[in-house]
Design an enzyme around this catalytic site. Sequence first.
Site, short mmCIF file in Angstrom:
data_model
loop_
_atom_site.label_atom_id
_atom_site.label_comp_id
_atom_site.label_asym_id
_atom_site.label_seq_id
_atom_site.Cartn_x
_atom_site.Cartn_y
_atom_site.Cartn_z
N CYS A 30 -37.72 2.53 -34.73
CA CYS A 30 -36.91 1.60 -33.93
C CYS A 30 -37.80 0.57 -33.22
O CYS A 30 -38.59 0.92 -32.35
CB CYS A 30 -36.11 2.43 -32.92
SG CYS A 30 -35.39 1.51 -31.56
N CYS A 33 -37.40 0.27 -29.46
CA CYS A 33 -37.96 1.47 -28.82
C CYS A 33 -39.45 1.31 -28.57
O CYS A 33 -39.98 1.76 -27.55
CB CYS A 33 -37.74 2.70 -29.70
SG CYS A 33 -36.01 3.11 -29.97
#
Length: 105
Positions: A30, A33
Amino acid sequence: MALAITDATFDEVVLKSDKPVMVDFWAAWCGPCRMVGPIIDELSAEYEGKVVVGKVDVDANQEFAAKYGVRNIPTVLVFHNGEVVGKQVGVAPKQTYADSLDALL
């Protein structure tokens, strides 16, 4: 560094903590993230001893992500006395996360 939290340790580390707990639900693939990760690590160092700051890899640990309805990552939940008292979905400035912790101290 933020504490690595797993499904096996979540109950003890998060729900039974006598301090506020910030949990970053994330995954290695991600992109957003990876933007939040360093912020979480900084907060872990800055609030050491006052707040527990940890990360849950949702690919490896799905139980509590599902329990708390984490559908998008990164999702950062703040717990106090075992209850969710704050939620931030997506990337936010460091101050947003710090403010949610300061409100509990």
